[in-house]
Motif scaffolding. Structure first.
Motif, PDB file in Angstrom:
ATOM      1  N   GLU A   1       3.044 101.350  14.340  1.00  0.00           N
ATOM      2  CA  GLU A   1       3.502  99.968  14.227  1.00  0.00           C
ATOM      3  C   GLU A   1       4.273  99.897  12.816  1.00  0.00           C
ATOM      4  N   ASN A   2       3.726 100.725  11.919  1.00  0.00           N
ATOM      5  CA  ASN A   2       4.320 100.512  10.741  1.00  0.00           C
ATOM      6  C   ASN A   2       4.562 101.805   9.723  1.00  0.00           C
ATOM      7  N   VAL A   3       3.704 102.748  10.274  1.00  0.00           N
ATOM      8  CA  VAL A   3       3.698 104.050   9.233  1.00  0.00           C
ATOM      9  C   VAL A   3       4.645 104.945   8.996  1.00  0.00           C
ATOM     10  N   MET A   4       5.780 104.836  10.187  1.00  0.00           N
ATOM     11  CA  MET A   4       6.973 105.636   9.801  1.00  0.00           C
ATOM     12  C   MET A   4       8.443 104.585   9.258  1.00  0.00           C
ATOM     13  N   LYS A   5       7.882 103.543   9.097  1.00  0.00           N
ATOM     14  CA  LYS A   5       9.022 102.634   8.506  1.00  0.00           C
ATOM     15  C   LYS A   5       9.211 102.982   6.997  1.00  0.00           C
ATOM     16  N   TRP A   6      10.547 102.788   6.486  1.00  0.00           N
ATOM     17  CA  TRP A   6      11.129 103.321   5.222  1.00  0.00           C
ATOM     18  C   TRP A   6      10.208 102.795   4.059  1.00  0.00           C
TER      19      TRP A   6
ATOM     20  N   VAL B   1       7.111 105.081   3.992  1.00  0.00           N
ATOM     21  CA  VAL B   1       7.172 106.411   3.819  1.00  0.00           C
ATOM     22  C   VAL B   1       7.746 106.808   2.519  1.00  0.00           C
ATOM     23  N   GLU B   2       8.742 105.942   1.806  1.00  0.00           N
ATOM     24  CA  GLU B   2       9.279 106.074   0.564  1.00  0.00           C
ATOM     25  C   GLU B   2       9.234 104.962  -0.362  1.00  0.00           C
ATOM     26  N   PRO B   3       7.947 104.507  -0.705  1.00  0.00           N
ATOM     27  CA  PRO B   3       7.919 103.210  -1.398  1.00  0.00           C
ATOM     28  C   PRO B   3       8.264 103.437  -2.842  1.00  0.00           C
TER      29      PRO B   3
ATOM     30  N   ARG C   1      11.529 105.744  -4.848  1.00  0.00           N
ATOM     31  CA  ARG C   1      12.572 106.625  -4.562  1.00  0.00           C
ATOM     32  C   ARG C   1      12.167 108.078  -4.911  1.00  0.00           C
ATOM     33  N   GLY C   2      12.169 108.987  -3.730  1.00  0.00           N
ATOM     34  CA  GLY C   2      11.849 110.410  -4.001  1.00  0.00           C
ATOM     35  C   GLY C   2      10.422 110.524  -3.800  1.00  0.00           C
ATOM     36  N   SER C   3       9.310 109.458  -3.757  1.00  0.00           N
ATOM     37  CA  SER C   3       8.015 109.830  -3.619  1.00  0.00           C
ATOM     38  C   SER C   3       7.673 109.424  -2.175  1.00  0.00           C
ATOM     39  N   TYR C   4       7.273 110.453  -1.539  1.00  0.00           N
ATOM     40  CA  TYR C   4       6.912 110.197  -0.026  1.00  0.00           C
ATOM     41  C   TYR C   4       5.434 110.118   0.291  1.00  0.00           C
ATOM     42  N   ASP C   5       5.117 109.350   1.240  1.00  0.00           N
ATOM     43  CA  ASP C   5       3.883 109.014   1.801  1.00  0.00           C
ATOM     44  C   ASP C   5       3.930 109.207   3.364  1.00  0.00           C
ATOM     45  N   PHE C   6       3.578 110.067   3.823  1.00  0.00           N
ATOM     46  CA  PHE C   6       3.637 110.327   5.323  1.00  0.00           C
ATOM     47  C   PHE C   6       2.177 110.508   5.753  1.00  0.00           C
ATOM     48  N   SER C   7       1.130 110.201   5.249  1.00  0.00           N
ATOM     49  CA  SER C   7      -0.192 110.402   5.484  1.00  0.00           C
ATOM     50  C   SER C   7      -0.433 109.669   6.890  1.00  0.00           C
ATOM     51  N   GLY C   8      -0.033 108.320   6.825  1.00  0.00           N
ATOM     52  CA  GLY C   8      -0.358 107.723   8.204  1.00  0.00           C
ATOM     53  C   GLY C   8       0.467 108.163   9.446  1.00  0.00           C
TER      54      GLY C   8
ATOM     55  N   GLN D   1      26.614 105.720  -2.541  1.00  0.00           N
ATOM     56  CA  GLN D   1      25.001 106.085  -2.878  1.00  0.00           C
ATOM     57  C   GLN D   1      24.228 105.837  -1.618  1.00  0.00           C
ATOM     58  N   VAL D   2      24.627 104.745  -1.048  1.00  0.00           N
ATOM     59  CA  VAL D   2      23.777 104.087   0.041  1.00  0.00           C
ATOM     60  C   VAL D   2      24.030 105.199   1.213  1.00  0.00           C
ATOM     61  N   LYS D   3      25.192 105.683   1.608  1.00  0.00           N
ATOM     62  CA  LYS D   3      25.360 106.677   2.536  1.00  0.00           C
ATOM     63  C   LYS D   3      24.592 107.860   2.327  1.00  0.00           C
ATOM     64  N   ASP D   4      24.560 108.401   1.166  1.00  0.00           N
ATOM     65  CA  ASP D   4      23.652 109.521   0.845  1.00  0.00           C
ATOM     66  C   ASP D   4      22.393 109.279   0.933  1.00  0.00           C
ATOM     67  N   ILE D   5      21.886 108.360   0.503  1.00  0.00           N
ATOM     68  CA  ILE D   5      20.548 107.879   0.616  1.00  0.00           C
ATOM     69  C   ILE D   5      20.045 107.682   2.143  1.00  0.00           C
ATOM     70  N   VAL D   6      20.898 107.217   3.057  1.00  0.00           N
ATOM     71  CA  VAL D   6      20.481 107.166   4.374  1.00  0.00           C
ATOM     72  C   VAL D   6      20.388 108.511   5.189  1.00  0.00           C
ATOM     73  N   LYS D   7      21.512 109.254   4.764  1.00  0.00           N
ATOM     74  CA  LYS D   7      21.221 110.581   5.227  1.00  0.00           C
ATOM     75  C   LYS D   7      20.283 111.283   4.802  1.00  0.00           C
ATOM     76  N   LYS D   8      19.986 111.246   3.566  1.00  0.00           N
ATOM     77  CA  LYS D   8      18.677 112.122   3.098  1.00  0.00           C
ATOM     78  C   LYS D   8      17.418 111.481   3.781  1.00  0.00           C
ATOM     79  N   HIS D   9      17.310 110.410   3.958  1.00  0.00           N
ATOM     80  CA  HIS D   9      16.082 109.725   4.523  1.00  0.00           C
ATOM     81  C   HIS D   9      15.953 110.033   5.985  1.00  0.00           C
TER      82      HIS D   9
END
Length: 399
Positions: free
Chosen positions: A92-97, A100-102, A104-111, A155-163
């Motif tokens: 429902e939510n745990v793979m939404k941006w 997973v990245e609340p 910038r650069g700090s990820y939470d993939f636990s859920g 910057q948006v393009k680079d951020i989207v690609k990285k995400h």
């Protein structure tokens, strides 16, 4: 068993189809002590005869649900239904941006990790949801509902690609299908003026890039465009059709289109089968990805509150008819690979919080008891068992 709806099943007679089911299609009760004891004793991944996932397997149709990971594992009745009835799961939510990245650069993939682990243990496939969506973006990236950002276009393009590379790459080989881009169009068929659209020079070209990057990160996953209200013939459905036709012509790695199928009994039933077939004729897989059927419900004891009971028998029977028609639409389209319900029980549905006075939208009630709607879906799948097994939806073979 009395069956009151018709479903064409080729040359196989109804009696033969039902005889093939060695158990009567009993309505399960997730809250009964016996059911939970049996679930506890059953090894993970063992298929329960008569369950939706078992019945869907006769035609190769995958039956899925959206999963609240706060309840999965913590609520025994909820967990039992998820693992017994469904062979695909969508977070429902745990793979939404924003999750997973609340920062910038700090990820939470636990859920997300827990959901993928649970799916592997229970013989389920995972539908990743979602990589690029204007909603539920982290505050560091966007504001104003995904319409405004402080970053430059590049910057948006680079951020989207990285995400995309980071998230899809993390689960490489473990995700069956990704909703790569979600809800890119308005109801009038115009492109949504999101930060993505703007960063690509007021163009939907970001969608093609998103699919290319997702394919690079996980070549084995099926890649879908996903949207709501495209079940109906109209400007939005046409805009999405034109987009995916263009993507296919350009050689963009797109495998399918997801029809969310959030239905309401106050509106007429869409021409769903014909619309999905039109997209399938482009050489794409299709899927119903977020099915629920809401209706007006009875008021609660306190002013301004509502129950999860349909307002009348007419409302209830219309809901059942919509479940019946939505599943049959998928069964009759050869390239419809999955049918996913958006949630488990009425008590954890998103509907009441968004549409006050509406609800009762899922297959199980507040107490996790199977509703008549469940039986409708169950019986349709049993009737369809005589159809040839003609769909798998495996990997990226749809391209």
């Amino acid at each position: 068993m009395s069956v009151r709806r018709s479903l064409v099943i080729g040359t196989v007679g109804l009696a033969a189809v039902l005889a093939a089911q060695t158990t009567a299609l009993a309505t399960p009760s997730a809250t009964s002590a016996g059911t939970q004891a049996a679930a506890a004793a059953r090894p993970p991944g063992v298929i329960v005869e008569g369950s939706l996932r078992a019945l869907g397997s006769f035609t190769g149709l995958r039956i899925g649900t959206a999963v609240n990971t706060d309840l999965l594992g913590a609520d025994p009745a909820y967990t039992e239904i998820v693992n017994r009835e469904f062979n695909t799961v969508t977070p429902e939510n745990v793979m939404k941006w924003e999750v997973v990245e609340p920062t910038r650069g700090s990820y939470d993939f636990s859920g997300a990790d827990e959901l993928v682990k649970s799916a592997q243990q229970n013989g389920q496939l995972v539908r990743g949801h979602t990589l690029v969506w204007h909603s539920q973006l982290p505050s560091w990236l966007a504001s104003n509902g995904g319409m405004t950002t402080t970053f430059t276009d590049q910057q948006v393009k680079d951020i989207v690609k990285k995400h995309i590379q980071d998230e899809a790459g993390r689960y490489k080989g473990r995700i069956w299908a990704w909703d790569v881009v979600n809800e890119a169009f308005n109801d009038d068929g115009t492109p949504r003026q999101s930060i993505f659209y703007k960063a690509w020079g007021n163009s939907t070209d970001y969608i093609a890039d998103a699919f290319r990057w997702a394919d690079q990160a996980d070549p084995s996953a099926q890649l879908f465009y996903n949207d709501y209200n495209i079940e109906y013939t109209g400007p939005k459905s046409q805009a999405v059709y034109d987009l995916v036709k263009k993507l296919k012509a350009q050689g963009v790695p797109i495998d399918g289109v997801g029809f969310q199928t959030h239905l309401s009994t106050q509106y007429g039933f869409p021409d769903l089968q014909q619309t999905m077939q039109r997209f399938a004729d482009l050489g794409l897989n299709v899927a119903e990805t977020e099915v629920d059927v809401r209706t007006a419900v009875k008021p609660g004891a306190t002013a301004g509150t509502f129950t999860s009971e349909p307002l009348s028998n007419l409302h209830a029977s219309t809901q059942q008819a919509y479940w019946d028609q939505s599943l049959k639409a998928c069964l009759f389209v050869q390239r419809c690979v999955s049918y996913t319900v958006w949630g488990v029980a009425d008590s954890n549905s998103w509907i009441p919080g968004v549409f006050p006075g509406e609800g009762a939208a899922l297959l199980f009630n507040d107490s996790y008891q199977a509703k008549r709607e469940y039986t409708v879906v169950q019986q349709d799948l049993a009737l369809a068992a005589g159809m040839a097994r003609h769909r798998t939806g495996e990997g990226s073979g749809g391209r």
